[in-house]
Design an enzyme around this catalytic site. Structure first.
Site, PDB file in Angstrom:
ATOM      1  N   CYS A 133       0.838  -1.200   0.000  1.00 53.89           N
ATOM      2  CA  CYS A 133       0.000   0.000   0.000  1.00 53.89           C
ATOM      3  C   CYS A 133       0.882   1.262   0.000  1.00 53.89           C
ATOM      4  O   CYS A 133       1.567   1.517  -0.980  1.00 53.89           O
ATOM      5  CB  CYS A 133      -0.982  -0.050   1.172  1.00 53.89           C
ATOM      6  SG  CYS A 133      -2.362   1.074   0.973  1.00 53.89           S
ATOM      7  N   TYR A 134       0.925   2.004   1.105  1.00 52.53           N
ATOM      8  CA  TYR A 134       1.783   3.195   1.142  1.00 52.53           C
ATOM      9  C   TYR A 134       3.225   2.818   0.779  1.00 52.53           C
ATOM     10  O   TYR A 134       3.918   3.566   0.063  1.00 52.53           O
ATOM     11  CB  TYR A 134       1.743   3.831   2.540  1.00 52.53           C
ATOM     12  CG  TYR A 134       2.653   5.033   2.688  1.00 52.53           C
ATOM     13  CD1 TYR A 134       2.218   6.302   2.338  1.00 52.53           C
ATOM     14  CD2 TYR A 134       3.964   4.885   3.175  1.00 52.53           C
ATOM     15  CE1 TYR A 134       3.057   7.405   2.456  1.00 52.53           C
ATOM     16  CE2 TYR A 134       4.806   5.979   3.293  1.00 52.53           C
ATOM     17  CZ  TYR A 134       4.356   7.238   2.937  1.00 52.53           C
ATOM     18  OH  TYR A 134       5.186   8.317   3.058  1.00 52.53           O
ATOM     19  N   GLU A 156      -1.775  -9.141   4.379  1.00 56.11           N
ATOM     20  CA  GLU A 156      -1.662  -9.579   5.777  1.00 56.11           C
ATOM     21  C   GLU A 156      -2.999  -9.781   6.468  1.00 56.11           C
ATOM     22  O   GLU A 156      -3.078 -10.445   7.487  1.00 56.11           O
ATOM     23  CB  GLU A 156      -0.813  -8.566   6.576  1.00 56.11           C
ATOM     24  CG  GLU A 156      -1.443  -7.196   6.829  1.00 56.11           C
ATOM     25  CD  GLU A 156      -1.277  -6.204   5.674  1.00 56.11           C
ATOM     26  OE1 GLU A 156      -1.017  -6.640   4.535  1.00 56.11           O
ATOM     27  OE2 GLU A 156      -1.433  -4.987   5.897  1.00 56.11           O
ATOM     28  N   SER A 162       0.788 -15.286  37.557  1.00 54.34           N
ATOM     29  CA  SER A 162      -0.531 -14.660  37.664  1.00 54.34           C
ATOM     30  C   SER A 162      -1.653 -15.622  37.308  1.00 54.34           C
ATOM     31  O   SER A 162      -2.812 -15.327  37.551  1.00 54.34           O
ATOM     32  CB  SER A 162      -0.592 -13.478  36.700  1.00 54.34           C
ATOM     33  OG  SER A 162      -0.553 -13.976  35.380  1.00 54.34           O
ATOM     34  N   VAL A 198      -0.966 -17.027  30.610  1.00 57.34           N
ATOM     35  CA  VAL A 198      -0.022 -17.820  29.829  1.00 57.34           C
ATOM     36  C   VAL A 198       1.364 -17.162  29.763  1.00 57.34           C
ATOM     37  O   VAL A 198       2.386 -17.857  29.713  1.00 57.34           O
ATOM     38  CB  VAL A 198      -0.580 -18.112  28.404  1.00 57.34           C
ATOM     39  CG1 VAL A 198      -0.731 -16.842  27.595  1.00 57.34           C
ATOM     40  CG2 VAL A 198       0.269 -19.124  27.673  1.00 57.34           C
ATOM     41  N   ASP A 199       1.422 -15.824  29.805  1.00 57.86           N
ATOM     42  CA  ASP A 199       2.722 -15.156  29.643  1.00 57.86           C
ATOM     43  C   ASP A 199       3.655 -15.455  30.819  1.00 57.86           C
ATOM     44  O   ASP A 199       4.800 -15.871  30.636  1.00 57.86           O
ATOM     45  CB  ASP A 199       2.559 -13.638  29.500  1.00 57.86           C
ATOM     46  CG  ASP A 199       1.589 -13.262  28.412  1.00 57.86           C
ATOM     47  OD1 ASP A 199       1.269 -14.143  27.588  1.00 57.86           O
ATOM     48  OD2 ASP A 199       1.139 -12.108  28.381  1.00 57.86           O
ATOM     49  N   LYS A 239       1.918 -12.955  21.051  1.00 53.50           N
ATOM     50  CA  LYS A 239       1.110 -13.803  21.933  1.00 53.50           C
ATOM     51  C   LYS A 239       0.916 -15.218  21.361  1.00 53.50           C
ATOM     52  O   LYS A 239       1.018 -16.201  22.089  1.00 53.50           O
ATOM     53  CB  LYS A 239      -0.259 -13.143  22.139  1.00 53.50           C
ATOM     54  CG  LYS A 239      -1.122 -13.817  23.156  1.00 53.50           C
ATOM     55  CD  LYS A 239      -0.900 -13.203  24.507  1.00 53.50           C
ATOM     56  CE  LYS A 239      -1.806 -13.750  25.553  1.00 53.50           C
ATOM     57  NZ  LYS A 239      -1.584 -13.065  26.831  1.00 53.50           N
TER      58      LYS A 239
END
Ligand code: XMP
Length: 545
Positions: A114-115, A206, A258, A261-262, A401
């Site tokens: 595009c751009y 994308e 916590s 998953v991270d 993620k």
């Protein structure tokens, strides 16, 4: 931990990079397991992260850098290819973002989207300007690509549907370029100078609305750039573990779990690297969903044998929250209390030198940009290093993620944890609107468990960004038997989103909503009404508080 390229001044060593805008003051990190690197130059597109993710899905490592990264620094990274993102500007605007035009003669295969394509055409002597007719959304594309080497549309039909979003277009090609595809209103919807390995696409490969877009990107990566499918989570895990081991050496580390998953993946990597010199601290603020606290303890302590301190601080947090109704006040109180509890535990453990954190690549990109600081203020764990001077170990800093989920799976974490939806640090406290009491928490937890269970049963969980229940601060009239009731109201919220920044309410099947509603009113004591939230973000937010 990585092949780190440090901030470079005039006396920069060869192979070092300074990244001016997005990563100001920080080093560019590339995991050691990377063989082929593709750089996405960001011209302010909404989709830059998506481009980088698509490239990584095709198993080639990609890195996002700002458009004005000096050419020498860029080339020092030895990229196999460069992708120029789209962006909101027009190339002929004064002050439009530009890269060094030397990029187009540097011999590195380049794809402008595009751009990015308009800029390439403009800088190489073509003519770019407003399109006679703008194209937005679904657009027919006709492939004209001639036979030859490095085919961008190789293996694809000659008539396709793509997704466009542009007001400008390329009117005249620069010397050496040919048209590979056109649409009804873009005579040059895909272009190439094969000899110089320069390519341009007016449409967006994308986005998911260009369903075959990954095939074009694959052709660019493998046929044009000569990349191989070398980026895998297995090799990442192996290298990351080695790097953590080397970094922490004989030291000790602490990690705050916590339930998400991270932090679980970061802890899992660190545990593989240093075993019992890692202590995980799980500050259980009593504001998690049903079963989550037990699962953290079961998985880490019982299953993996990690040294885990479970601080059952629910009472303490509830005491702090007594009488508090303002959402921001809830957040601050919980954040501060969390830090106090964690710092006490760290002191009790003799202050390990290292803190393992599950910081992700989008956090790294965002925390360097001018607008991003605001977005992340609510991430309360970020306050830890200021309070206790740890050295940070952030093994997931280069990952998106979806890649972290693969790491978690590679580490053998249970599927439920691997696919857990994002969950706010202040937990259910910001989903019990109004005062947070034990009773109201219990009601929400029960309703939320029904939502979670039914979503899981429907198999729709992975299509959703989040799905949860909210307890409203109102009562509503109902009837039960012959009697009038005055019961609680629960709102159900389910959203789709790419990154949580914008979101749309999920069109859940009516039957599913019906099951959720009748189960909540039937099983949750005192709840007579269920409403479904049909607001998108913006103008609403995902959470109600
Ligand atoms: P909003 O409600 O701002 O949420 O649209 C965007 C994403 O951020 C999460 N969120 C939080 N996460 N602490 C967190 O760690 C917070 O205070 C907080 N507030 C919102 C939210 O769940 C969503 O994924």
């Amino acid at each position: 931990m990585s092949r780190i390229l440090e901030g470079a001044g005039p006396t920069a060593r060869a192979g070092t990079v300074r990244a001016p805008a997005a990563t100001e003051g920080t080093a560019i990190e590339i995991p050691r397991s990377v063989e082929d690197l593709v750089v996405v130059l960001d011209f302010g597109a909404q989709y830059s992260q998506l481009i980088a993710r698509r490239v990584r899905e095709l198993r080639v490592y990609s890195l996002i850098l700002p458009f004005d990264t000096p050419l020498a620094d860029l080339l020092a990274l030895r990229p196999k290819g460069i992708i120029l993102s789209g962006g909101p500007a027009s190339v002929y605007d004064p002050g439009a973002p530009r890269c060094d035009p030397g990029l187009f003669t540097a011999g590195v295969p380049t794809l402008g989207i595009c751009y990015g394509m308009q800029l390439m055409a403009h800088d190489l002597g073509g003519l770019t300007g407003p399109a006679a007719r703008r194209e937005y959304g679904r657009t027919r594309l006709f492939v004209d690509e001639p036979e030859g080497p490095q085919p961008l549309f190789g293996g694809l039909e000659r008539r396709l549907i793509c997704w466009m979003s542009h007001g400008d277009t390329v009117h005249r090609l620069p010397a050496g370029f040919a048209t590979l595809a056109h649409s009804d209103h873009s005579p040059h919807a895909a272009i190439a100078d094969r000899a110089r390995r320069l390519y341009g696409l007016q449409f967006h490969p994308e986005v998911s609305h260009t369903p075959w877009g990954s095939d074009v990107l694959r052709n660019f990566l493998y046929q044009v750039c000569g990349c191989s499918a070398s980026w895998s989570m297995e090799s990442f895990v192996e290298r990351a573990v080695d790097e953590i081991r080397a970094r922490i050496a004989a030291g000790r580390a602490i990690c705050a779990l916590s339930g998400g998953v991270d932090s679980a993946a970061a802890a899992g990597l660190a545990f593989r690297a240093i075993g019992d010199r890692l202590t995980c601290v799980f500050v259980d603020h009593g504001l998690l969903r049903r079963g989550e606290a037990d699962q953290v303890v079961e998985v880490f302590r019982d299953h993996f044998g990690v040294s885990l301190v479970h601080v059952d601080a629910g009472r303490r947090f509830l005491d702090r929250l007594r009488g508090v109704v303002d959402p921001e006040r809830k957040r601050t109180l919980i954040g501060n209390e969390f830090i106090t509890v964690f710092a006490d535990e760290a002191a009790r453990l003799g202050r390990p030198e290292f803190l393992v954190q599950g910081t992700l690549y989008p956090d790294v990109i965002e925390s360097g940009t001018r607008t991003a600081a605001r977005i992340k203020t609510h991430h309360n764990v970020g306050g830890l290093p200021q309070v206790v001077p740890f050295r940070l170990v952030e093994p997931l800093r280069t990952l998106f993620k979806d890649e972290v989920r693969l790491v978690a799976r590679t580490l053998g974490l249970p599927e439920e944890m691997v696919w857990r939806h994002p969950f706010p640090g202040p937990g259910l406290a910001i989903r019990v609107l109004g005062e947070v009491t034990e009773d109201r928490l219990a009601i929400l937890r029960e309703a939320d468990a029904i939502v979670t269970e039914e979503i899981r049963r429907s198999g729709l969980g992975r299509d959703l960004w989040q799905a949860f229940a909210v307890l409203l601060p109102v009562h509503s009239v109902g009837v039960a038997g012959d009697a009038r009731t005055y019961g609680h109201v629960v709102a159900v919220r389910a959203v789709t989103s790419q990154d949580g920044m914008t979101a749309d309410w999920a069109r859940l099947p009516m039957e599913l909503l019906e099951t959720i509603s009748s189960r909540i009113t039937g099983e949750v004591q005192g709840c007579s009404r269920v409403v479904y939230d049909i607001s998108s973000k913006p103008p609403a937010t995902i959470e109600w508080e």
